[in-house]
Design an enzyme around this catalytic site. Structure first.
Site, PDB file in Angstrom:
ATOM      1  N   ARG A  83       0.762  -1.223   0.075  1.00 46.16           N
ATOM      2  CA  ARG A  83       0.031  -0.201  -0.035  1.00 46.16           C
ATOM      3  C   ARG A  83       0.836   1.230  -0.101  1.00 46.16           C
ATOM      4  O   ARG A  83       1.812   1.467   0.810  1.00 46.16           O
ATOM      5  CB  ARG A  83      -0.957   0.036   1.245  1.00 46.16           C
ATOM      6  CG  ARG A  83      -1.652   1.321   1.432  1.00 46.16           C
ATOM      7  CD  ARG A  83      -2.887   1.193   2.076  1.00 46.16           C
ATOM      8  NE  ARG A  83      -3.413   2.633   2.199  1.00 46.16           N
ATOM      9  CZ  ARG A  83      -4.556   2.787   2.560  1.00 46.16           C
ATOM     10  NH1 ARG A  83      -5.292   1.758   3.167  1.00 46.16           N
ATOM     11  NH2 ARG A  83      -5.319   3.878   2.588  1.00 46.16           N
ATOM     12  N   ARG A  92      -6.333   1.870  -3.744  1.00 47.48           N
ATOM     13  CA  ARG A  92      -5.076   1.086  -2.817  1.00 47.48           C
ATOM     14  C   ARG A  92      -5.200  -0.231  -3.009  1.00 47.48           C
ATOM     15  O   ARG A  92      -6.276  -0.961  -3.432  1.00 47.48           O
ATOM     16  CB  ARG A  92      -5.538   1.478  -1.190  1.00 47.48           C
ATOM     17  CG  ARG A  92      -6.715   1.044  -0.890  1.00 47.48           C
ATOM     18  CD  ARG A  92      -8.111   1.803  -0.951  1.00 47.48           C
ATOM     19  NE  ARG A  92      -8.023   3.022  -0.690  1.00 47.48           N
ATOM     20  CZ  ARG A  92      -8.428   3.816   0.253  1.00 47.48           C
ATOM     21  NH1 ARG A  92      -8.739   2.943   1.055  1.00 47.48           N
ATOM     22  NH2 ARG A  92      -8.339   5.047   0.547  1.00 47.48           N
ATOM     23  N   ASP A  95      -6.876  -2.109   2.117  1.00 46.53           N
ATOM     24  CA  ASP A  95      -7.379  -1.099   3.075  1.00 46.53           C
ATOM     25  C   ASP A  95      -7.948  -2.038   4.208  1.00 46.53           C
ATOM     26  O   ASP A  95      -8.852  -2.899   3.937  1.00 46.53           O
ATOM     27  CB  ASP A  95      -8.406  -0.271   2.417  1.00 46.53           C
ATOM     28  CG  ASP A  95      -8.814   0.739   3.493  1.00 46.53           C
ATOM     29  OD1 ASP A  95      -8.251   1.241   4.422  1.00 46.53           O
ATOM     30  OD2 ASP A  95     -10.102   1.351   3.552  1.00 46.53           O
ATOM     31  N   ASP A  97      -9.826  -1.799   7.837  1.00 51.11           N
ATOM     32  CA  ASP A  97     -10.362  -0.801   8.969  1.00 51.11           C
ATOM     33  C   ASP A  97     -10.603  -1.566   9.976  1.00 51.11           C
ATOM     34  O   ASP A  97     -11.369  -2.891  10.019  1.00 51.11           O
ATOM     35  CB  ASP A  97     -11.616  -0.459   8.269  1.00 51.11           C
ATOM     36  CG  ASP A  97     -11.408   0.516   7.335  1.00 51.11           C
ATOM     37  OD1 ASP A  97     -10.202   1.315   7.239  1.00 51.11           O
ATOM     38  OD2 ASP A  97     -12.133   0.871   6.222  1.00 51.11           O
TER      39      ASP A  97
HETATM   40  N1  ROI Z   1     -15.959   2.188  -2.156  1.00 53.05           N
HETATM   41  C1  ROI Z   1     -16.073   0.743  -1.960  1.00 53.05           C
HETATM   42  N2  ROI Z   1     -16.976   0.436  -3.006  1.00 53.05           N
HETATM   43  N3  ROI Z   1     -15.421  -0.102  -1.330  1.00 53.05           N
HETATM   44  C2  ROI Z   1     -14.443   0.539  -0.371  1.00 53.05           C
HETATM   45  O1  ROI Z   1     -13.904   0.029   0.220  1.00 53.05           O
HETATM   46  C3  ROI Z   1     -14.082   1.948  -0.707  1.00 53.05           C
HETATM   47  N4  ROI Z   1     -13.187   2.589   0.056  1.00 53.05           N
HETATM   48  C4  ROI Z   1     -13.067   3.876  -0.088  1.00 53.05           C
HETATM   49  C5  ROI Z   1     -13.724   4.932  -0.900  1.00 53.05           C
HETATM   50  C6  ROI Z   1     -12.844   5.575  -1.643  1.00 53.05           C
HETATM   51  C7  ROI Z   1     -14.438   5.815   0.100  1.00 53.05           C
HETATM   52  N5  ROI Z   1     -14.699   4.036  -1.651  1.00 53.05           N
HETATM   53  C8  ROI Z   1     -14.932   2.649  -1.591  1.00 53.05           C
HETATM   54  O2  ROI Z   1     -11.977   4.316   0.863  1.00 53.05           O
END
Ligand code: ROI
Length: 159
Positions: A83, A92, A95, A97
């Site tokens: 990343r 990315r 991610d 979270d």
């Molecule tokens: N949109 C989707 N569908 N899934 C994500 O994990 C995701 N993550 C983000 C943003 C750019 C807001 N859009 C996303 O960070």
């Protein structure tokens, strides 16, 4: 003593499905932590126009780590999988979270739990719903069933 934590996974670069599978294995290798379950993978358009489609999933962990130590481990996995933080909200490779950490409500600069955007994101709520009971209540008292009702299954593709 361990705590059940839920992690949201997302990728929209460099073979997203493979990134998520690799990240799930890495989560199971975090110290004092065990991968308990993972949802199906879901495809959806990015919330931001002009980005590639995302693959998302949610994982359940049992961990003996404190929340910030778990966050450190998540960020290490993100970095290990290439990343690069170019722009906030940018595409990315991975991610991770920290969505929920047992019954804890956490509000420090580095970490807000339950995750701030969880209620508005079908690609988080629906995979999470696969892993918990129908009457699941978040640490802040919100009922998952209500959040699902308020956030329709729109634009999601169960892969
Ligand atoms: N949109 C989707 N569908 N899934 C994500 O994990 C995701 N993550 C983000 C943003 C750019 C807001 N859009 C996303 O960070």
């Amino acid at each position: 003593m361990t705590v059940r934590a839920y992690i949201g996974l997302g990728s929209n670069l460099d073979a997203p499905d493979a990134q998520l599978r690799c990240a799930l294995q890495a989560l199971d290798r975090v110290e004092s932590t065990r991968l308990v379950a993972s949802s199906a993978l879901y495809g959806s358009d990015s919330l931001l126009a002009g980005q590639p489609r995302y693959t998302n999933a949610v994982a359940a962990l049992d961990t003996g780590l404190e929340p910030l130590a778990l966050l450190d481990a998540l960020q290490k996995i993100e970095n290990d999988q290439g990343r690069v933080r170019k722009e906030r909200w940018g595409p990315r490779t991975l991610d991770l979270d920290l969505l929920l950490f047992g019954d804890r409500v956490i509000d420090v600069p580095r970490l807000k739990v339950p995750h701030y955007h969880l209620h508005a994101r079908p690609f988080v709520l629906y995979p999470l719903a696969e892993l918990v009971d129908a009457d699941f209540v978040l640490a802040d008292g919100r009922r998952l069933a209500q959040l699902l009702q308020d956030c329709p299954f729109v634009g999601l593709e169960r892969l």
